[in-house]
Design a protein around this motif. Structure first.
Motif, short mmCIF file in Angstrom:
data_model
loop_
_atom_site.label_atom_id
_atom_site.label_comp_id
_atom_site.label_asym_id
_atom_site.label_seq_id
_atom_site.Cartn_x
_atom_site.Cartn_y
_atom_site.Cartn_z
N ASP A 184 8.06 7.08 -4.53
CA ASP A 184 8.04 5.33 -5.80
C ASP A 184 6.78 4.53 -5.53
O ASP A 184 5.84 4.60 -6.40
CB ASP A 184 8.71 4.84 -5.56
CG ASP A 184 10.38 5.29 -5.77
OD1 ASP A 184 10.68 5.63 -6.95
OD2 ASP A 184 11.17 4.70 -5.33
N ILE A 185 5.87 4.76 -4.57
CA ILE A 185 4.78 4.29 -3.56
C ILE A 185 3.62 4.93 -4.48
O ILE A 185 2.92 4.03 -4.79
CB ILE A 185 5.10 4.20 -2.39
CG1 ILE A 185 6.57 3.23 -1.95
CG2 ILE A 185 3.59 3.58 -1.16
CD1 ILE A 185 6.04 3.39 -0.15
N ASP A 186 3.85 6.02 -4.69
CA ASP A 186 2.59 7.53 -5.52
C ASP A 186 2.18 6.84 -6.79
O ASP A 186 1.15 6.83 -6.51
CB ASP A 186 2.93 8.49 -4.73
CG ASP A 186 2.76 9.11 -3.25
OD1 ASP A 186 2.02 8.17 -2.57
OD2 ASP A 186 3.38 10.06 -3.19
N THR A 187 3.98 6.36 -6.86
CA THR A 187 3.92 6.13 -9.14
C THR A 187 3.19 4.80 -8.91
O THR A 187 1.72 4.61 -9.56
CB THR A 187 5.02 6.34 -8.89
OG1 THR A 187 5.29 7.23 -8.86
CG2 THR A 187 4.69 5.87 -10.62
N ILE A 188 3.65 3.66 -8.04
CA ILE A 188 2.68 2.65 -7.80
C ILE A 188 1.45 3.05 -7.54
O ILE A 188 0.80 1.90 -8.66
CB ILE A 188 3.45 1.60 -6.69
CG1 ILE A 188 4.87 1.37 -7.65
CG2 ILE A 188 2.40 0.39 -7.15
CD1 ILE A 188 5.82 0.78 -6.67
N ILE A 189 1.30 2.78 -6.33
CA ILE A 189 -0.36 3.05 -6.72
C ILE A 189 -1.74 3.71 -7.96
O ILE A 189 -2.39 3.09 -7.98
CB ILE A 189 -0.79 3.92 -4.91
CG1 ILE A 189 -0.06 3.00 -3.41
CG2 ILE A 189 -2.39 4.10 -4.43
CD1 ILE A 189 -0.52 1.64 -3.79
N ASN A 190 -0.79 5.13 -7.87
CA ASN A 190 -1.27 5.25 -9.10
C ASN A 190 -1.12 4.66 -10.37
O ASN A 190 -2.62 5.13 -10.83
CB ASN A 190 -1.06 6.80 -9.40
CG ASN A 190 -1.21 8.25 -8.32
OD1 ASN A 190 -2.27 7.71 -7.66
ND2 ASN A 190 -0.33 8.70 -8.29
N LYS A 191 -0.23 4.21 -10.40
CA LYS A 191 -0.70 3.60 -11.81
C LYS A 191 -0.78 2.02 -11.72
O LYS A 191 -1.64 1.68 -13.09
CB LYS A 191 0.85 2.92 -12.42
CG LYS A 191 1.75 4.39 -12.58
CD LYS A 191 3.48 3.90 -13.00
CE LYS A 191 4.20 4.95 -14.18
NZ LYS A 191 3.33 5.31 -15.37
#
Length: 185
Positions: free
Chosen positions: A164-171
């Motif tokens: 989730d954190i990786d997705t948030i940072i990427n988005k």
């Protein structure tokens, strides 16, 4: 009965990826404002979220578990070294969801956080208005990412996994690049 089900299903769709953030007004307590060394409160409205820049919004219960939930994401955000103003960081803390007897400690922690991060928008919601306006789950955390046009591009309620954190940072990185491209055109 059918009417009640229709109404509640309509409410549960308050926040949807691709949709707009419903209006939220917090007339009492509200945004923490730092003037010199003094912290005061001023009414806050979601209408103050600027278009043209992504906004990362944290809505959280005033509980230690909420802080623990978002700590890994905050650490990643701080270590990424984002330029000031490249995105808006807004934390809405639901004081109505605090454990009994902890409001003084929560207020002190908010003041400490505002002094440490004067550029961040910290909002004290003393009546659970955010839960109602955005139809969020109580006693937890929601992370909402708005793009530069004010549309919801990411939404997550509850615990945050590493994925989730990786997705948030990427988005977030993608939304920052999109906003910069829009500004240059």
């Amino acid at each position: 009965m059918a009417f009640a089900l229709l109404c509640s299903s309509g409410l549960s769709a308050a926040l949807e990826v691709g949709g707009s953030l419903p209006a939220l007004n917090i007339p009492s307590r509200g945004e923490l404002v730092l003037t010199g060394d003094k912290v005061s409160y001023t009414p806050w409205s979601s209408a103050t979220i600027r278009s043209g820049s992504p906004a990362l919004i944290f809505h959280m219960a005033a509980r230690m578990s909420s802080d623990a939930t978002i700590a890994p994401l905050r650490t990643r955000l701080e270590s990424a070294g984002y330029a000031p103003g490249v995105f808006q960081s807004i934390s809405v803390v639901n004081l109505d969801d605090a454990l009994w007897g902890t409001s003084g400690m929560v207020a002190s922690e908010l003041t400490k956080n505002k002094r440490a991060h004067p550029e961040a928008v910290l909002v004290a919601d003393d009546a659970g208005r955010g839960l109602a306006a955005w139809n969020l789950k109580s006693k937890g955390v929601a992370v909402i990412l708005l793009n530069a046009k004010g549309e919801i591009s990411y939404l997550k309620q509850g615990k945050l996994s590493k994925s989730d954190i990786d997705t948030i940072i990427n988005k977030l990185n993608s939304e920052i690049a999109n906003a910069e491209q829009l500004a240059n055109n």
